[in-house]
Each structure stands twice: as C-alpha cells, then as structure tokens.
Design a protein around this motif. Structure first.
Motif, mmCIF file in Angstrom:
data_model
loop_
_atom_site.group_PDB
_atom_site.id
_atom_site.type_symbol
_atom_site.label_atom_id
_atom_site.label_comp_id
_atom_site.label_asym_id
_atom_site.label_seq_id
_atom_site.Cartn_x
_atom_site.Cartn_y
_atom_site.Cartn_z
ATOM 1 N N THR A 115 40.500 43.885 33.592
ATOM 2 C CA THR A 115 39.914 44.348 34.845
ATOM 3 C C THR A 115 38.490 44.843 34.576
ATOM 4 O OG1 THR A 115 40.811 46.567 34.517
ATOM 5 C CG2 THR A 115 42.162 45.007 35.775
ATOM 6 N N LEU A 163 46.375 42.753 39.875
ATOM 7 C CA LEU A 163 45.526 41.591 40.143
ATOM 8 C C LEU A 163 46.267 40.516 40.924
ATOM 9 C CD1 LEU A 163 43.715 41.316 36.683
ATOM 10 C CD2 LEU A 163 42.755 42.159 38.833
ATOM 11 N N PHE A 211 43.754 53.033 37.614
ATOM 12 C CA PHE A 211 43.033 51.872 38.129
ATOM 13 C C PHE A 211 42.552 52.162 39.545
ATOM 14 C CE2 PHE A 211 45.996 50.297 34.986
ATOM 15 C CZ PHE A 211 45.282 49.329 34.291
ATOM 16 N N ALA A 262 38.700 45.130 41.522
ATOM 17 C CA ALA A 262 39.656 45.956 40.776
ATOM 18 C C ALA A 262 39.076 46.364 39.434
ATOM 19 C CB ALA A 262 40.968 45.200 40.571
ATOM 20 N N GLY A 263 39.320 47.617 39.049
ATOM 21 C CA GLY A 263 38.809 48.094 37.766
ATOM 22 C C GLY A 263 39.703 49.154 37.153
ATOM 23 N N ARG A 264 39.574 49.322 35.860
ATOM 24 C CA ARG A 264 40.261 50.405 35.150
ATOM 25 C C ARG A 264 39.299 51.589 35.108
ATOM 26 N NH1 ARG A 264 42.260 50.373 28.800
ATOM 27 N NH2 ARG A 264 43.315 52.405 28.832
ATOM 28 N N THR A 298 42.769 45.231 29.508
ATOM 29 C CA THR A 298 43.441 44.784 30.732
ATOM 30 C C THR A 298 42.760 43.617 31.437
ATOM 31 O OG1 THR A 298 42.216 46.334 32.140
ATOM 32 C CG2 THR A 298 44.253 47.138 31.102
ATOM 33 N N TYR A 318 33.806 44.260 31.607
ATOM 34 C CA TYR A 318 35.259 44.202 31.660
ATOM 35 C C TYR A 318 35.920 45.091 30.611
ATOM 36 C CZ TYR A 318 34.598 40.237 34.763
ATOM 37 O OH TYR A 318 34.214 39.446 35.819
ATOM 38 N N PHE A 354 33.054 48.507 38.048
ATOM 39 C CA PHE A 354 33.796 48.648 39.311
ATOM 40 C C PHE A 354 32.982 49.429 40.341
ATOM 41 C CE2 PHE A 354 36.394 51.318 42.061
ATOM 42 C CZ PHE A 354 37.105 50.347 42.751
ATOM 43 N N VAL A 396 41.084 49.988 43.257
ATOM 44 C CA VAL A 396 40.920 48.705 43.939
ATOM 45 C C VAL A 396 40.169 48.930 45.246
ATOM 46 C CG1 VAL A 396 42.109 46.823 45.132
ATOM 47 C CG2 VAL A 396 43.028 47.712 42.973
ATOM 48 N N ALA A 424 48.071 45.957 35.011
ATOM 49 C CA ALA A 424 46.894 45.234 35.498
ATOM 50 C C ALA A 424 47.291 43.894 36.089
ATOM 51 C CB ALA A 424 45.889 45.047 34.369
#
Length: 206
Positions: free
Chosen positions: A53, A111, A128, A120-122, A51, A47, A59, A130, A107
C-alpha cells in the motif's frame, strides 16, 4: 605485403572508431540504469515495502491532491481509518513473522474491497487509511463493512483470526483539507476500539 596506396590502421585508431560507435550505446545503458535506480527510489518512497500500500506521506499527498479535484461544494467523500485488533497480542504470542503475515493479508482484504479511484495507505504500525472519493454514505459504509467481514475470515497460521476496527468519516461535500477527515475518522476508530472492536463507527462531518 600491402600494395601501393594501401594503408594499415593502427590499433589505437581501431579502438577509437569502436569507442565512437559504442558511445551512444554506453550512454543509453547508463541512462537506463539511472532511470531504474530512480524508479526504485520513487517506489521505495511511495509504497510500504511490506504491504504494497502507499506509504503514509504518499497517502496524504495523493489524498490531498484528489480532494483538490472535488472541492466544488457538491462532491461527497469518505475516509476510513482501520486498525488490526489485538495486534500486539499476535506479535507477542505468535511472533513477529505472524504479525507481518497479518499485515500483508489485511492489506489484501482492504485493497480487494476498494472501488476504482480509492486511495489506500499504511499510516503506521497496524493502521491503514482509505480515501473514497465521491462515495455516498451508504457506499462508504458498505465498503467498510466488507473489509470488516473479510477480516473475520482472516486466519493466521492456526485458528487465530485478525479482526479489524474501522472509523469512518463521511462528508457530503469534500473539505478543502484532508485533516478534518483524518481527525474525525481517527476519533471514530477510537470509539470502535472502545466499543468492543471488530466494528465500524461512522461519523458525518457537519
């Protein structure tokens, strides 16, 4: 005095008995500490600390794993690439603390708009991504537009807003790799930026 047949227990023997009794408890405590450290390391790797994410690597890994369950020629999938508009200006004029606030709130917008099963990720900086498994084109577009509209109401410290541009790649049948989705969504994001920002550009994979 002790009577006949009674014996004293030496301090060393008493300590030995205590250590034997405490042994399992000490092992359990060390094991729990080790597990806690391992969990913290895993969380740090999985993670993004700011954020909440997923990190970029996590991700990509989870998205690929999710795609692997969809590759049967019939399941659709969408991938969104999102980039905060004028993020450098926010940092330069309002400070990096405001930039961090923008990222955290962005974020949160992302989300809160996602359906169950989304990933979802940065990806890096103010960007970002998704993954929307089994999303038809209409649903994926609706999610992207909800995120965009929520960002229009996102205020930072003053009346300054933090809008977002979104590139959407949609495939009627999930590809074997996440790469074509990422590449297509990235190009769509570039078009959204070039077209004036605060917009969604959608592309369907052939």
């Amino acid at each position: 005095m002790l009577g006949t047949g009674e014996a004293t227990q030496s301090p060393v023997a008493t300590l030995s008995v205590a250590l034997v009794a405490l042994g399992p408890l000490l092992v359990a405590a060390v094991t729990l500490d080790r597990m806690a450290v391992q969990n913290k390391l895993h969380e740090a790797l999985e993670y993004d600390s700011l954020t909440g994410t997923l990190s970029r690597a996590a991700f990509l890994r989870r998205s690929q794993r999710r795609l692997n369950t969809l590759v049967d020629g019939s399941q659709p999938v969408a991938l969104l690439m999102l980039d905060l508009d004028d993020f450098k200006t926010i940092n330069d004029t309002m400070g990096h603390a405001a930039g961090d606030i923008a990222l955290v709130r962005s974020a949160g917008c992302i989300l809160s708009a996602l359906p169950h099963g989304a990933v979802a990720g940065r990806i890096g900086g103010e960007e970002f991504a998704v993954l929307l498994p089994m999303a038809d084109h209409e649903d994926a577009t609706a999610v992207a537009d909800t995120i965009r509209r929520d960002h229009e109401r996102l205020h930072l410290l003053s009346t300054r807003t933090a809008t977002v541009s979104i590139g959407l790649a949609w495939a009627p049948a999930a590809p074997a790799s996440v790469s074509p989705l990422l590449d297509t969504a990235d190009r769509a994001l570039y078009d959204a930026k070039r077209g004036g920002r605060n917009t969604v550009v959608a592309v369907t994979l052939a």
